[in-house]
Design an enzyme around this catalytic site. Structure first.
Site, short mmCIF file in Angstrom:
data_model
loop_
_atom_site.label_atom_id
_atom_site.label_comp_id
_atom_site.label_asym_id
_atom_site.label_seq_id
_atom_site.Cartn_x
_atom_site.Cartn_y
_atom_site.Cartn_z
N ASP A 67 -8.76 -16.37 -0.88
CA ASP A 67 -8.56 -15.09 0.51
C ASP A 67 -10.22 -14.65 0.09
O ASP A 67 -11.30 -15.06 -0.50
CB ASP A 67 -7.88 -13.40 0.16
CG ASP A 67 -7.93 -13.46 -1.61
OD1 ASP A 67 -9.09 -13.58 -2.29
OD2 ASP A 67 -6.65 -12.85 -2.28
N ASP A 137 -0.74 -2.55 -7.29
CA ASP A 137 0.12 -2.04 -6.53
C ASP A 137 0.73 -3.08 -5.99
O ASP A 137 2.03 -3.62 -5.54
CB ASP A 137 0.05 -1.29 -4.71
CG ASP A 137 -0.72 -2.83 -4.34
OD1 ASP A 137 -1.37 -3.95 -5.17
OD2 ASP A 137 -1.61 -2.31 -3.18
N HIS A 139 0.51 -6.17 -5.41
CA HIS A 139 0.09 -7.29 -4.53
C HIS A 139 -0.92 -8.50 -5.58
O HIS A 139 -1.07 -8.94 -6.48
CB HIS A 139 -1.26 -7.15 -3.28
CG HIS A 139 -2.86 -6.73 -4.53
ND1 HIS A 139 -3.37 -5.63 -4.11
CD2 HIS A 139 -3.27 -7.50 -4.60
CE1 HIS A 139 -4.44 -5.22 -4.89
NE2 HIS A 139 -4.64 -6.84 -4.78
N GLU A 144 -0.72 -7.83 0.27
CA GLU A 144 -0.53 -5.65 -0.07
C GLU A 144 1.36 -5.91 0.47
O GLU A 144 2.00 -6.26 0.27
CB GLU A 144 -0.35 -4.90 1.41
CG GLU A 144 -1.93 -4.88 0.91
CD GLU A 144 -3.33 -4.67 0.01
OE1 GLU A 144 -2.63 -4.43 -1.51
OE2 GLU A 144 -4.43 -3.90 0.02
C1 F6R Z 1 -8.39 -12.07 -5.61
C2 F6R Z 1 -6.50 -11.30 -5.26
C3 F6R Z 1 -6.74 -10.10 -5.50
C4 F6R Z 1 -7.43 -10.26 -7.27
C5 F6R Z 1 -6.66 -8.55 -7.78
C6 F6R Z 1 -6.81 -8.24 -9.28
O1 F6R Z 1 -8.51 -13.19 -5.20
O2 F6R Z 1 -6.78 -12.42 -4.62
O3 F6R Z 1 -5.07 -10.73 -5.40
O4 F6R Z 1 -6.35 -10.99 -7.93
O5 F6R Z 1 -6.61 -7.61 -6.98
O6 F6R Z 1 -8.02 -8.20 -9.34
P1 F6R Z 1 -9.59 -7.71 -10.40
O7 F6R Z 1 -8.93 -8.51 -11.04
O8 F6R Z 1 -10.37 -7.87 -9.76
O9 F6R Z 1 -7.92 -6.34 -10.81
#
Ligand code: F6R
Length: 280
Positions: A67, A137, A139, A144
């Site tokens: 992303d 959450d 995701h 989301e």
């Molecule tokens: C980032 C992504 C997100 C993160 C998730 C966890 O490319 O796709 O889904 O993997 O938000 O983020 P951290 O590791 O910072 O807790």
């Protein structure tokens, strides 16, 4: 779903790197789906360390990041391109022409970027392995809660909670609300999924993903549909798993061929061979 429980975040990164390294050693031209975020940092550091000590080469891999924020330049400190360069690409040898991000300068060009991204993944032969983190959450990528489980790469609007998480890297009022993310079906089309989760903040989402019902309210629960999904969690993130003892038991009983495929024999595989002294 395979669940591997390790002591802490550093061990999770090390374990993840071992699996990625084993794949790339077996297939140097592997197509890797990459994720950003704090959870991945120790893993990228562990991969970079292997490259530095010549135990691994990433020069022939093709990468597709999950992303990117819309309208955020590559050199912005909040951009995922910059994070990937700082944490991995600038530390190892990669072919810039084989590094891909779903980067759109504005929402207007998002549809074209998404079509091209899906086409580029297909042209590369599909993703051999998709790395993932998980949001509190549930995701994955920026899918989301309530994201379609059939979604492909597309525009998403971030929840207030996810925007809050990104705020530190942006000036006040600046955090973008729009992202382009691989969809859940795009992620599930990878031949293997490897999700890392560390810290107590992730415990509830991890339990919902692994042991809860399959629901778009917890997008990561879609991994229950994947035939080869591995989840590496530290003790804190594993705290709400009701079958933790079973997962540990499964791991203890893993046959040697499965261990080898995941790089558990890495030390033997990468240490210099004894010179061949012929028959005694
Ligand atoms: C980032 C992504 C997100 C993160 C998730 C966890 O490319 O796709 O889904 O993997 O938000 O983020 P951290 O590791 O910072 O807790």
């Amino acid at each position: 779903m395979e669940v591997l429980i390790v002591p802490d975040a550093a061990a999770a990164g090390e374990r993840g790197a071992r699996i990625v390294a084993a794949l790339v050693r077996a297939t140097p031209t592997a197509v890797l789906g990459l994720a950003t975020g704090e959870t991945q940092r120790p893993m990228y550091a562990a991969l970079a360390r292997r490259c530095r000590t010549r135990q691994l080469r990433l020069a022939e891999v093709t990468t597709f990041n999950l992303d990117e924020f819309v309208g955020v330049p590559a050199d912005h400190r909040g951009s995922f391109r910059r994070a990937m360069h700082e944490q991995l690409f600038d530390l190892v040898e990669v072919d810039a022409a084989r590094v891909h991000f779903p980067a759109a300068a504005s929402v207007d060009e998002v549809p074209m970027i998404c079509d091209r991204y899906e086409a580029a993944i297909a042209t590369a032969g599909g993703l051999d392995l998709q790395l993932l983190g998980i949001g509190e959450d549930g995701h994955i990528g920026f899918n989301e809660p309530t994201s379609s489980l059939a979604s492909r790469t597309r525009l998403k609007t971030l929840t207030e909670r996810t925007v809050d998480g990104a705020r530190a890297a942006f000036a006040p009022g600046e955090p973008p609300r729009h992202v382009v993310t691989m969809g859940i079906a795009t992620i599930l089309s990878a031949r293997r999924c490897l999700l890392l989760a560390t810290g107590a903040r992730k415990a509830r989402a991890v339990a919902a993903m692994v042991e809860g019902p399959l629901t778009s309210m917890v997008p990561a629960s879609a991994l229950q549909l994947h035939a080869r999904a591995t989840v590496i969690v530290d003790e804190a993130a594993a705290a709400q798993l009701t079958l933790a003892a079973y997962y540990r038991d499964v791991e203890r009983g893993k046959p040697a061929w499965q261990r080898r495929a995941d790089g558990d024999d890495e030390d033997a595989a990468t240490s210099p061979r004894e010179p061949d002294r012929g028959n005694p």
